[in-house]
Design a protein around this motif. Structure first.
Motif, mmCIF file in Angstrom:
data_model
loop_
_atom_site.group_PDB
_atom_site.id
_atom_site.type_symbol
_atom_site.label_atom_id
_atom_site.label_comp_id
_atom_site.label_asym_id
_atom_site.label_seq_id
_atom_site.Cartn_x
_atom_site.Cartn_y
_atom_site.Cartn_z
ATOM 1 N N MET A 1 0.849 -1.179 0.000
ATOM 2 C CA MET A 1 0.000 0.000 0.000
ATOM 3 C C MET A 1 0.889 1.236 0.000
ATOM 4 N N GLU A 2 0.470 2.227 -0.748
ATOM 5 C CA GLU A 2 1.257 3.450 -0.911
ATOM 6 C C GLU A 2 0.426 4.640 -0.458
ATOM 7 N N THR A 3 1.074 5.610 0.177
ATOM 8 C CA THR A 3 0.417 6.850 0.558
ATOM 9 C C THR A 3 0.872 7.947 -0.388
ATOM 10 N N VAL A 4 -0.091 8.578 -1.034
ATOM 11 C CA VAL A 4 0.179 9.643 -1.992
ATOM 12 C C VAL A 4 -0.300 10.950 -1.378
ATOM 13 N N GLU A 5 0.565 11.960 -1.378
ATOM 14 C CA GLU A 5 0.197 13.273 -0.864
ATOM 15 C C GLU A 5 0.024 14.214 -2.043
ATOM 16 N N LEU A 6 -1.096 14.938 -2.037
ATOM 17 C CA LEU A 6 -1.438 15.826 -3.143
ATOM 18 C C LEU A 6 -1.781 17.204 -2.618
ATOM 19 N N LYS A 7 -1.513 18.210 -3.419
ATOM 20 C CA LYS A 7 -1.955 19.578 -3.135
ATOM 21 C C LYS A 7 -3.147 19.832 -4.027
ATOM 22 N N VAL A 8 -4.292 20.097 -3.406
ATOM 23 C CA VAL A 8 -5.538 20.288 -4.142
ATOM 24 C C VAL A 8 -6.086 21.656 -3.782
ATOM 25 N N GLU A 9 -6.333 22.487 -4.795
ATOM 26 C CA GLU A 9 -6.913 23.804 -4.562
ATOM 27 C C GLU A 9 -8.405 23.627 -4.329
ATOM 28 N N ARG A 19 -13.807 13.721 -1.544
ATOM 29 C CA ARG A 19 -13.950 12.422 -0.882
ATOM 30 C C ARG A 19 -14.821 11.471 -1.705
ATOM 31 N N LYS A 20 -15.865 12.006 -2.313
ATOM 32 C CA LYS A 20 -16.772 11.176 -3.107
ATOM 33 C C LYS A 20 -16.060 10.624 -4.346
ATOM 34 N N CYS A 21 -15.298 11.452 -5.018
ATOM 35 C CA CYS A 21 -14.602 10.999 -6.230
ATOM 36 C C CYS A 21 -13.528 9.975 -5.916
ATOM 37 N N LEU A 22 -12.851 10.113 -4.768
ATOM 38 C CA LEU A 22 -11.813 9.154 -4.397
ATOM 39 C C LEU A 22 -12.398 7.857 -3.850
ATOM 40 N N SER A 23 -13.553 7.933 -3.218
ATOM 41 C CA SER A 23 -14.161 6.713 -2.676
ATOM 42 C C SER A 23 -14.674 5.797 -3.779
ATOM 43 N N LYS A 24 -14.917 6.331 -4.965
ATOM 44 C CA LYS A 24 -15.383 5.518 -6.093
ATOM 45 C C LYS A 24 -14.263 4.675 -6.696
ATOM 46 N N LEU A 25 -13.012 5.063 -6.451
ATOM 47 C CA LEU A 25 -11.888 4.311 -6.997
ATOM 48 C C LEU A 25 -11.702 3.012 -6.224
ATOM 49 N N ARG A 26 -11.540 1.940 -6.934
ATOM 50 C CA ARG A 26 -11.325 0.639 -6.307
ATOM 51 C C ARG A 26 -9.873 0.560 -5.836
ATOM 52 N N GLY A 27 -9.674 0.225 -4.567
ATOM 53 C CA GLY A 27 -8.333 0.097 -4.021
ATOM 54 C C GLY A 27 -7.956 1.218 -3.070
ATOM 55 N N VAL A 28 -8.803 2.232 -2.918
ATOM 56 C CA VAL A 28 -8.519 3.323 -1.990
ATOM 57 C C VAL A 28 -8.927 2.880 -0.588
ATOM 58 N N GLU A 29 -7.984 2.939 0.340
ATOM 59 C CA GLU A 29 -8.237 2.511 1.712
ATOM 60 C C GLU A 29 -8.608 3.671 2.630
ATOM 61 N N LYS A 30 -7.872 4.791 2.523
ATOM 62 C CA LYS A 30 -8.065 5.897 3.459
ATOM 63 C C LYS A 30 -7.793 7.226 2.766
ATOM 64 N N SER A 43 -4.234 6.787 0.989
ATOM 65 C CA SER A 43 -3.594 5.478 1.140
ATOM 66 C C SER A 43 -4.337 4.497 0.252
ATOM 67 N N SER A 44 -3.614 3.911 -0.700
ATOM 68 C CA SER A 44 -4.289 3.038 -1.657
ATOM 69 C C SER A 44 -3.306 2.084 -2.318
ATOM 70 N N TYR A 45 -3.880 1.185 -3.104
ATOM 71 C CA TYR A 45 -3.100 0.244 -3.910
ATOM 72 C C TYR A 45 -3.040 0.698 -5.369
ATOM 73 N N ILE A 46 -3.561 1.873 -5.651
ATOM 74 C CA ILE A 46 -3.649 2.396 -7.015
ATOM 75 C C ILE A 46 -2.395 3.213 -7.323
ATOM 76 N N HIS A 47 -2.021 3.254 -8.599
ATOM 77 C CA HIS A 47 -0.885 4.074 -9.020
ATOM 78 C C HIS A 47 -1.215 5.543 -8.798
ATOM 79 N N ARG A 48 -0.230 6.304 -8.391
ATOM 80 C CA ARG A 48 -0.442 7.709 -8.026
ATOM 81 C C ARG A 48 -0.975 8.563 -9.177
ATOM 82 N N ASN A 49 -0.624 8.232 -10.416
ATOM 83 C CA ASN A 49 -1.124 9.013 -11.548
ATOM 84 C C ASN A 49 -2.620 8.826 -11.760
ATOM 85 N N LYS A 50 -3.147 7.644 -11.453
ATOM 86 C CA LYS A 50 -4.588 7.414 -11.577
ATOM 87 C C LYS A 50 -5.368 8.225 -10.542
#
Length: 91
Positions: A1-9, A19-30, A43-50
């Motif tokens: 599992m990888e933790t990706v940190e993003l800056k979102v305006e 939160r809604k858009c990220l919860s729809k992705l399969r593999g997102v844990e937190k 925190s997810s199993y998805i590639h950071r670019n996705k």
């Protein structure tokens, strides 16, 4: 599992949409959102670019978090109220 940190305006309204858009992705844990510093940790199993692509597809401006963002947030917190102007005189 990888933790990706993003800056979102975003503003307060966008947090729910994010939160809604990220919860729809399969593999997102937190998903952790810090609205003050506009930082999102996923925190997810998805590639950071996705993850980045999904956030941008929802209409929010996003980029990967970097050390430069930490410096900019510290500067804005310290000097945010004091704006520099070419018309200020320091006499």
């Amino acid at each position: 599992m990888e933790t990706v940190e993003l800056k979102v305006e975003m503003v307060g309204i966008h947090e729910k949409r994010l939160r809604k858009c990220l919860s729809k992705l399969r593999g997102v844990e937190k998903v952790e959102v810090d609205a003050n510093s506009q930082k999102v940790a996923v925190s997810s199993y998805i590639h950071r670019n996705k993850i980045l692509k999904a956030i941008r597809r929802s209409g929010l401006k996003a980029d990967f978090w970097s050390a430069q963002n930490e410096l900019l947030n510290a500067y804005a917190a310290t000097y945010g109220a004091f704006r520099f102007s070419p018309y200020n005189s320091f006499f």
